[in-house]
Design an enzyme around this catalytic site. Structure first.
Site, PDB file in Angstrom:
ATOM      1  N   ILE A 254      27.692  42.157  24.078  1.00 51.96           N
ATOM      2  CA  ILE A 254      28.470  43.132  24.396  1.00 51.96           C
ATOM      3  C   ILE A 254      28.082  43.754  25.713  1.00 51.96           C
ATOM      4  CG2 ILE A 254      28.561  45.686  23.607  1.00 51.96           C
ATOM      5  CD1 ILE A 254      27.587  44.871  20.831  1.00 51.96           C
ATOM      6  N   CYS A 255      29.169  44.176  26.596  1.00 47.34           N
ATOM      7  CA  CYS A 255      28.749  44.631  27.923  1.00 47.34           C
ATOM      8  C   CYS A 255      28.856  46.076  27.873  1.00 47.34           C
ATOM      9  CB  CYS A 255      29.829  44.175  28.779  1.00 47.34           C
ATOM     10  SG  CYS A 255      29.422  44.838  30.400  1.00 47.34           S
ATOM     11  N   LEU A 256      27.901  46.775  27.528  1.00 46.64           N
ATOM     12  CA  LEU A 256      27.610  48.305  27.565  1.00 46.64           C
ATOM     13  C   LEU A 256      26.649  48.847  28.236  1.00 46.64           C
ATOM     14  CD1 LEU A 256      28.946  50.602  25.998  1.00 46.64           C
ATOM     15  CD2 LEU A 256      27.415  50.272  24.117  1.00 46.64           C
TER      16      LEU A 256
END
Length: 164
Positions: A98-100
């Site tokens: 996840i790119c968060l």
């Protein structure tokens, strides 16, 4: 203080924090809706979680599995979080990472409650950032053809229901 003693304190601190978080989750009379998490039976540093798709969104009805892998330096560094369920989203890699920002450069020890992490990920599902994509096809459809993007998301939701 020796390096061994310092390392032991860090190890103890991470595990104690996670044990406290687990107890808090179990005692909470009003847990966050659509979110559940628990550690592996013999490994407090590895958690399994489930996020339900937010209501009134294309993700509604979906049940998505994740893993959270904590290191001994937690809560000073974010856990490694990954969807086990197949996903189609501008900010989720094909392998489930996840790119968060809160899992990367915006992490602070104050964000260390497991439910806070999962709520942020649940919010990301319907608040995609197509300007910082890791899945270019999903980002393109999200920006240029919302109808097709939503159709693909609904396929993912249906697949998630078949797996549970």
């Amino acid at each position: 203080m020796s390096c061994k003693v310092q390392a032991f304190k860090m190890l103890t601190s991470a595990r104690k924090k996670l044990m406290k978080n687990l107890k808090d989750l179990q005692r909470d009379p009003h847990p966050p809706p659509g979110i559940s998490a628990a550690p592996e039976e013999n490994n407090i540093l590895l958690w399994n979680a489930v996020i339900n798709g937010p209501e009134d969104t294309p993700w509604s009805g979906g049940t998505f599995k994740l893993t959270l892998r904590f290191a001994e330096d937690y809560p000073f560094y974010a856990p490694k979080v990954r969807f086990v369920s197949r996903m189609f989203h501008p900010n989720i890699y094909e392998d489930g990472r996840i790119c968060l920002d809160i899992l990367e450069d915006q992490w602070t020890p104050g964000l260390s409650r497991v439910e806070s992490i999962l709520i942020s990920i649940q919010s990301l599902l319907c608040d995609a950032n197509p300007d910082s994509p890791v899945n270019s096809e999903a980002a393109r459809l999200f920006s240029e053809n919302k109808r097709e993007y939503n159709r693909r998301v609904r396929e993912i939701v249906e697949q998630s229901q078949a797996v549970v």
